[in-house]
Motif scaffolding. Sequence first.
Motif, PDB file in Angstrom:
ATOM      1  N   CYS A  91       0.845  -1.204   0.000  1.00 52.92           N
ATOM      2  CA  CYS A  91       0.000   0.000   0.000  1.00 52.92           C
ATOM      3  C   CYS A  91       0.880   1.254   0.000  1.00 52.92           C
ATOM      4  O   CYS A  91       0.633   2.194  -0.756  1.00 52.92           O
ATOM      5  N   HIS A 128       0.105   3.203  -3.464  1.00 51.92           N
ATOM      6  CA  HIS A 128      -1.082   4.055  -3.353  1.00 51.92           C
ATOM      7  C   HIS A 128      -0.717   5.443  -2.848  1.00 51.92           C
ATOM      8  O   HIS A 128       0.268   5.624  -2.137  1.00 51.92           O
ATOM      9  N   ARG A 140      -7.743   5.660   4.098  1.00 47.45           N
ATOM     10  CA  ARG A 140      -7.735   4.291   4.637  1.00 47.45           C
ATOM     11  C   ARG A 140      -7.460   4.303   6.141  1.00 47.45           C
ATOM     12  O   ARG A 140      -8.124   3.607   6.914  1.00 47.45           O
ATOM     13  N   CYS A 166      -7.887   3.632  -0.833  1.00 48.31           N
ATOM     14  CA  CYS A 166      -7.499   2.584  -1.780  1.00 48.31           C
ATOM     15  C   CYS A 166      -8.252   1.289  -1.443  1.00 48.31           C
ATOM     16  O   CYS A 166      -8.882   1.175  -0.395  1.00 48.31           O
TER      17      CYS A 166
HETATM   18 ZN    ZN Z   1      -3.562   0.838  -0.246  1.00 49.97          ZN
END
Ligand code: ZN
Length: 239
Positions: A137, A141, A149, A214
């Motif tokens: 991540c 992202h 998130r 994400c």
């Molecule tokens: Zn992510």
Amino acid sequence: MNPKSNHILAALSESMFQRLLPKLGLVSLTKNQVLYEEGGGQQGVYFPINATLALQNHGADDFINDVALVGHHSMTMAGKCCSLVSFDRTIVRLPGLAYRMGIEEFVATVREDAPTLMQLHELTQHRMKQMAKNIACASHHSAEQRIARLLLELMDLTSLHDIDLTHQEVADSIGVRRESVSIHLKELEREQAIEIHRGKICELDHHRIHHHSCGCYQGLETNTPKTPHCWPCIDPQLI
Ligand SMILES: [Zn+2]
């Protein structure tokens, strides 16, 4: 306060739970309190009730950020015992209550219990998968997605819709610059996804925050093993 509000304690066999129970003490944890770092802290095995802990590791240039968050669905060992693996530092990301016991007495209690060791093995694997996902991540992202998130995950972990977190603490958690956090939180506020009120980040529209996150955010239930949830940071081969 029922210790079984922590999902790990609730998932133990009743006989193991009864053996651990006399050794557990309820503690009140304050924000940014250091539970463990090299040479100090309030070391122990922690089972959060409504506190959220951050497990941190050092990166290049002594940079440090959260590699995993631990709430009521999980537990962690903050400190070292024998050759057991530990994170570089464990801090309190959001304040609240947790049950705590000494690391050595925890290890001494569970080390002869085969079903609990099997649970440890499954839970360690689950934690490793979570951490691998977090690393991916961070690499793939955007800061905006990761901020959204983080907010969703902290709200899940605390069951709260307002999070007492400064821009700097958000930046420290996910390893981005504070200026970037301020820009993206302002965007979320402009879209009326959140409101920042007296230093708290308040959820106004869950779906709008989710829209900016994400795909790594899947909610607490799908991020958690069914039984027995999550048992991180202990390598059963070393017990
Ligand atoms: Zn992510």
